[in-house]
Write a protein that holds these residues in place. Structure first.
Motif, PDB file in Angstrom:
ATOM      1  N   ILE A  64     -21.973  -5.983 -27.641  1.00  0.00           N
ATOM      2  CA  ILE A  64     -22.494  -5.175 -26.527  1.00  0.00           C
ATOM      3  C   ILE A  64     -21.413  -4.973 -25.470  1.00  0.00           C
ATOM      4  O   ILE A  64     -21.245  -3.883 -24.923  1.00  0.00           O
ATOM      5  CB  ILE A  64     -23.742  -5.837 -25.910  1.00  0.00           C
ATOM      6  N   LEU A  65     -20.660  -6.055 -25.196  1.00  0.00           N
ATOM      7  CA  LEU A  65     -19.567  -5.969 -24.233  1.00  0.00           C
ATOM      8  C   LEU A  65     -18.510  -4.977 -24.701  1.00  0.00           C
ATOM      9  O   LEU A  65     -17.998  -4.167 -23.917  1.00  0.00           O
ATOM     10  CB  LEU A  65     -18.943  -7.355 -24.026  1.00  0.00           C
ATOM     11  N   TYR A  66     -18.189  -5.011 -25.990  1.00  0.00           N
ATOM     12  CA  TYR A  66     -17.232  -4.067 -26.565  1.00  0.00           C
ATOM     13  C   TYR A  66     -17.727  -2.634 -26.414  1.00  0.00           C
ATOM     14  O   TYR A  66     -16.986  -1.738 -25.996  1.00  0.00           O
ATOM     15  CB  TYR A  66     -17.016  -4.398 -28.048  1.00  0.00           C
ATOM     16  N   MET A  67     -18.981  -2.411 -26.733  1.00  0.00           N
ATOM     17  CA  MET A  67     -19.550  -1.072 -26.635  1.00  0.00           C
ATOM     18  C   MET A  67     -19.583  -0.572 -25.197  1.00  0.00           C
ATOM     19  O   MET A  67     -19.427   0.620 -24.932  1.00  0.00           O
ATOM     20  CB  MET A  67     -20.961  -1.053 -27.232  1.00  0.00           C
ATOM     21  N   SER A  68     -19.778  -1.498 -24.251  1.00  0.00           N
ATOM     22  CA  SER A  68     -19.800  -1.087 -22.845  1.00  0.00           C
ATOM     23  C   SER A  68     -18.419  -0.652 -22.361  1.00  0.00           C
ATOM     24  O   SER A  68     -18.299   0.190 -21.469  1.00  0.00           O
ATOM     25  CB  SER A  68     -20.312  -2.235 -21.971  1.00  0.00           C
ATOM     26  N   ILE A  69     -17.378  -1.209 -22.978  1.00  0.00           N
ATOM     27  CA  ILE A  69     -16.005  -0.828 -22.626  1.00  0.00           C
ATOM     28  C   ILE A  69     -15.631   0.486 -23.299  1.00  0.00           C
ATOM     29  O   ILE A  69     -15.059   1.388 -22.691  1.00  0.00           O
ATOM     30  CB  ILE A  69     -15.008  -1.934 -23.060  1.00  0.00           C
ATOM     31  N   VAL A  70     -15.985   0.595 -24.566  1.00  0.00           N
ATOM     32  CA  VAL A  70     -15.632   1.775 -25.356  1.00  0.00           C
ATOM     33  C   VAL A  70     -16.513   2.969 -25.000  1.00  0.00           C
ATOM     34  O   VAL A  70     -16.079   4.116 -25.065  1.00  0.00           O
ATOM     35  CB  VAL A  70     -15.759   1.457 -26.866  1.00  0.00           C
ATOM     36  N   LYS A  71     -17.773   2.659 -24.638  1.00  0.00           N
ATOM     37  CA  LYS A  71     -18.805   3.672 -24.344  1.00  0.00           C
ATOM     38  C   LYS A  71     -19.211   4.410 -25.602  1.00  0.00           C
ATOM     39  O   LYS A  71     -20.228   4.115 -26.183  1.00  0.00           O
ATOM     40  CB  LYS A  71     -18.333   4.661 -23.268  1.00  0.00           C
ATOM     41  N   MET A  72     -18.475   5.402 -26.037  1.00  0.00           N
ATOM     42  CA  MET A  72     -18.793   6.161 -27.252  1.00  0.00           C
ATOM     43  C   MET A  72     -20.239   6.669 -27.232  1.00  0.00           C
ATOM     44  O   MET A  72     -20.946   6.693 -28.236  1.00  0.00           O
ATOM     45  CB  MET A  72     -18.571   5.295 -28.501  1.00  0.00           C
TER      46      MET A  72
END
Length: 326
Positions: A196-204
């Motif tokens: 989730i943290l990764y996705m929040s940085i990447v957004k996408m």
């Protein structure tokens, strides 16, 4: 490339956690010869998978805590911080596993995230409120598990030693299933929080949500990777904990597993990120009754203590280097 490499390291870390933490669930059934190593690993993997999914439906607190342990920027700097923390954890865990020493990827990851978050910003990037939960969880995993298993053994040992050995072995199998379930419930949520943290940085196009339903694909993704990691297991760690630390009989094996399950379940409900490794090892040590291999225990404790500074420093300097050259 940084997006890709960061994602790959996340997958590797989840796999390593399954590989190195699988022994915590199967140590007692293997060391007391209830199940063979390979069969125990596969059964453990299945219940890990179930534990991740069901616990996420019951409580999502641990995943939320990990995803908010630090505040990272979107884009390049945030990815560098995340990549550095994961890489430091992988390096430390891999080296320790060579020597059969159980480590906590939980504390390695949290320490690494803290070190790299400070590099890209300052101490304001660290959520110290969540760090309080980490410290409480550490105390609970050591002291809480010790107290729980001592009480259980005192009240159950006379009854259990009178039961037929075949029934005790069946109890061990069921307690192993429960422990595997709780390992998935605890450690699975930590890596869900990491994704989730990764996705929040990447957004996408990803909208951050604390809802289990909204994160269902992440839950399934982490569950599958951990399944394969757990199904392989770590034979050397099993031998180190179960054979070289304390001589366990079948009754002590049951009590150790039940105590670990209770400790992990309460921590999950309270939202405390605890180490399955710490809890399981402490319940085994607590049942030593004078036959504990003190040297081996001391080496395990040293690895636990060194996890925090080593992963912090590794992540700090990896992030420093990457900021200048990537």
């Amino acid at each position: 490339m940084l997006y890709i490499f960061t994602f790959i390291t996340i997958v590797i870390l989840i796999f390593i956690n399954g590989f190195t933490d699988a022994p915590n669930a199967i140590t007692t059934v293997v060391s007391t010869k209830v199940l063979r190593f390979k069969k125990a690993s596969i059964l453990s993997a299945l219940f890990n998978f179930i534990g991740i999914i069901l616990m996420c439906m019951l409580s999502f607190k641990v995943a939320n805590g990990i995803s908010s342990i630090v505040f990272l920027e979107n884009g390049r700097l945030g990815l560098i911080a995340l990549f550095s923390s994961i890489l430091s954890c992988i390096i430390f865990s891999s080296v320790a596993s060579i020597f059969g020493i159980p480590t906590s990827e939980t504390h390695g990851l949290i320490s690494g995230l803290t070190g790299s978050a400070i590099v890209i910003g300052n101490f304001g990037n660290v959520n110290f409120r969540e760090w309080v939960n980490v410290i409480i969880g550490l105390i609970w995993s050591v002291i809480g598990s010790l107290i729980i298993v001592k009480i259980l053994y005192r009240h159950l040992k006379n009854k259990l030693y009178k039961i037929d050995i075949r029934k005790i072995k069946n109890y061990q199998k069921f307690s192993m299933y429960g422990l595997s379930f709780m390992h998935g419930a605890q450690d699975g949520q930590k890596f869900i929080g990491l994704v989730i943290l990764y996705m929040s940085i990447v957004k996408m196009g990803y909208k951050i949500s604390n809802s289990t339903i909204d994160n269902i694909w992440i839950i399934i993704f982490v569950s599958i990777i951990m399944f394969f990691g757990v199904s392989i297991g770590g034979r050397k760690i099993v031998e180190n904990i179960g054979k070289n630390t304390v001589e366990l009989d079948n009754v002590k094996g049951v009590v150790s597993d039940i105590g670990t399950v209770l400790c992990l379940f309460l921590a999950s409900i309270w939202g405390l990120p605890v180490s399955t490794t710490h809890v399981k090892t402490m319940t085994i040590i607590a049942l030593g009754e004078g036959d504990t291999n003190k040297r081996n225990v001391f080496n395990i404790f040293k690895a636990w203590i060194w996890t925090f500074p080593v992963c912090f420093i590794l992540s700090y300097f990896i992030a420093k280097i990457l900021i200048n050259y990537v």
